[in-house]
Design an enzyme around this catalytic site. Structure first.
Site, PDB file in Angstrom:
ATOM      1  CE  LYS B  45      76.460  27.805  65.596  1.00 59.43           C
ATOM      2  NZ  LYS B  45      77.849  27.939  66.023  1.00 59.43           N
ATOM      3  N   GLY B  46      73.126  32.573  62.116  1.00 60.53           N
ATOM      4  CA  GLY B  46      73.033  34.026  61.955  1.00 60.53           C
ATOM      5  C   GLY B  46      71.632  34.601  61.879  1.00 60.53           C
ATOM      6  CD  GLU B 100      71.139  33.289  53.925  1.00 62.92           C
ATOM      7  OE1 GLU B 100      71.708  33.345  55.033  1.00 62.92           O
ATOM      8  OE2 GLU B 100      71.577  32.648  52.964  1.00 62.92           O
ATOM      9  CG  ASP B 104      78.552  38.025  51.871  1.00 63.48           C
ATOM     10  OD1 ASP B 104      78.278  36.910  51.419  1.00 63.48           O
ATOM     11  OD2 ASP B 104      79.165  38.192  52.939  1.00 63.48           O
ATOM     12  CG  PHE B 153      83.759  42.087  59.408  1.00 66.14           C
ATOM     13  CD1 PHE B 153      83.544  40.952  58.648  1.00 66.14           C
ATOM     14  CD2 PHE B 153      83.768  41.962  60.788  1.00 66.14           C
ATOM     15  CE1 PHE B 153      83.347  39.716  59.241  1.00 66.14           C
ATOM     16  CE2 PHE B 153      83.570  40.727  61.392  1.00 66.14           C
ATOM     17  CZ  PHE B 153      83.360  39.610  60.606  1.00 66.14           C
ATOM     18  CB  VAL B 154      78.254  44.545  59.661  1.00 64.01           C
ATOM     19  CG1 VAL B 154      78.452  45.869  58.971  1.00 64.01           C
ATOM     20  CG2 VAL B 154      77.737  43.496  58.704  1.00 64.01           C
ATOM     21  NE  ARG B 166      76.479  33.309  66.017  1.00 64.91           N
ATOM     22  CZ  ARG B 166      76.742  33.132  64.716  1.00 64.91           C
ATOM     23  NH1 ARG B 166      76.097  33.836  63.821  1.00 64.91           N
ATOM     24  NH2 ARG B 166      77.632  32.241  64.320  1.00 64.91           N
TER      25      ARG B 166
END
Lengths: 316, 180
Positions: B45-46, B100, B104, B153-154, B166
């Site tokens: 879903k990102g 995307e 990472d 971490f974002v 989100r």
């Protein structure tokens, strides 16, 4: 002895199928690089072996391993070995050329035409090596028990079919290779190899070390999940010698990813340990500049943990 | 005004910075794919927020489609990644841009590239909102990136923590220990 050989056309994902099938059946997986290492350790570099000695050499190694493990072997030409034995299942993976070209495009970051040329080259090399080692450029389809196509089928269902075929054939029920049978086999091989002045291996083994930390196990699971082949602590590097050239200190990276020829080291939460590991990695890079190593730092690991909602301590 | 989530340490990229950068990258994409059958493929879903913003800034005609893959969990056991929701249409002969939210380790991108490459697209490239190259294990070709980020971490602009945040218009650094 249960033995499954998995081969495939150039550009196919047969290694992936082999790995998944081995996992489903609880068999030990043996890939080409590991087999090559064993040959090199036992008989010297593969290139120094006479071509005709290759088949008895590999047979000897597999027979030795088969006294302790059921095996899934994914290496060139294995389907030519152990013909007509009830405990072997020979699997071959095929795919349309367009799919195989696509795989090479991604794996080597190539345009379609370049990938097509690479495929031709890889196929040529494959045929040449097979002819050299097995005196046949390719195996006829009847040499396989099972031929699967990647067109319309992913690696996972293919591994499921391999598992079902192995169980249906009952290859595991044959049991491990008996020491007496192995001794007889090695005797025959010794006779063949004596022509080339080579002795069979003394003691080859598939080392399976338990993970030192839960985080390493999770990392291994993550690699499995993404279908990435790995080996755990497969090699130690001497990074310091004394005045007489004797090894003083070694470094064993946590993982090796054969597909990328890359070692991966997971680091600790504690800064003192990180500094120590950084020093070792630096020494390794200076002494072995051809070795690729990636340090996966604590922060990277934590990000993975958070991202996937996992609960685990960082590596120690 | 959205209330900042607990554990948010700082804003890494503001909404304005993100929009400006997306406009620039969309310009590069429009120039490169001029006259070609471009299709944006978003990974659910990102990437939804990023893909929508990007698509609106791309000046050439293009199609969009989405796919989703299964997620890894500590209980994944012997499971493997698979397509959970496939594309609606074939991509044969199209210039596919995989969109995307973040690249990472490269694991997901590699799997998707390998999967899509077998469907005979004319070309295949990656466009990502965030690129954390310091975490890269598997090298994947990222052709378009909006921002390179540090190993923190974002969340925000499509990126989540336990499926939350989100909808933030910005990208922020979060300390998940404080977010519990």
């Amino acid at each position: 002895m249960g033995l499954i050989t998995v081969s495939g056309e150039a550009g196919c994902r047969h290694e992936e199928v082999a790995r998944l099938a081995a996992g489903r059946l609880g068999f030990q997986l043996l890939l080409e690089p590991e087999l090559r290492n064993m040959i090199a350790q036992e008989f010297g570099a593969e290139a120094a072996l006479p071509d005709k000695a290759y088949v008895p050499v590999v047979t000897s190694i597999l027979a030795r391993l088969a006294t302790r493990h059921h095996l899934v072997v994914c290496a060139q030409g294995m389907e030519f070995l152990f013909k007509n034995q009830p405990w072997i299942l020979r699997v071959h993976i095929v795919a349309p050329e367009s799919r195989r070209v696509g795989a090479l495009m991604v794996d080597h970051n190539l345009e379609r035409e370049e990938a097509r040329q690479l495929l031709r080259q890889v196929e040529f090399e494959d045929r040449r090596n097979r002819r050299r080692k097995f005196r046949r450029a390719r195996a006829p389809l009847e040499a396989f028990d099972l031929v699967l196509s990647e067109e319309g089928m992913d690696s996972e269902p293919m591994a499921g079919i391999v598992e079902a075929a192995a169980r249906a054939k009952g290859i595991e029920e044959q049991g491990l290779l008996a020491p007496a049978a192995e001794a007889h086999m090695q005797f025959q091989i010794r006779l063949q190899l004596s022509k080339y002045g080579i002795s069979p291996p003394r003691d080859v083994s598939l080392k399976r070390v338990p993970f030192a930390h839960r985080s390493e196990e999770i990392f291994a699971n993550l690699l499995d999940f993404y279908r990435i082949a790995w080996e755990y602590e497969p090699r130690s590097f001497v990074i310091q010698f004394d005045r007489d050239g004797k090894p003083l200190e070694s470094f064993t990276p946590d993982f090796y990813l054969p597909e990328f020829d890359l070692y991966v080291e997971l680091t600790t939460m504690k800064q003192a340990h990180v500094t120590k590991k950084n020093r070792k990695v630096k020494l390794l890079k200076s002494l072995y500049p051809h070795i690729n190593i990636q340090v996966f730092y604590q922060k990277d690991f934590q990000n993975l943990i958070f991202k996937h909602g996992l609960h685990v301590e960082a590596p120690s | 005004m959205i209330i900042p989530p607990p554990g948010m340490e700082r804003i890494l990229f503001t909404e304005e910075e993100i929009q400006a950068r997306i406009r620039e990258v969309a310009g590069e994409i429009s120039a490169k794919y001029q006259g070609r059958p471009l299709k944006l493929v978003g990974v659910l879903k990102g990437s939804v927020f990023f893909l929508t913003a990007l698509a609106r800034e791309i000046s050439i005609p293009h199609k969009i489609d989405f796919l989703a893959i299964s997620s890894f969990t500590s209980r994944s056991g012997p499971g493997v990644v698979r397509i959970a929701k496939d594309l609606d249409d074939p991509i044969e002969g199209e210039d596919v841009l995989l969109v995307e939210d973040i690249v990472d380790t490269g694991f997901t991108a590699r799997y998707l590239l390998r999967t899509l490459a077998g469907r005979e697209p004319n070309s295949l490239a990656i466009c990502t909102l965030l690129d954390r190259t310091s975490s890269r294990i598997v090298q994947v070709p990222v052709e378009f990136r909006c921002f390179e980020i540090p190993d923190r971490f974002v969340v925000g602009f499509g990126l989540d923590y336990k499926q939350l945040y989100r909808n933030l218009g910005y990208v922020g650094v979060m300390n998940p220990d404080l977010a519990q």
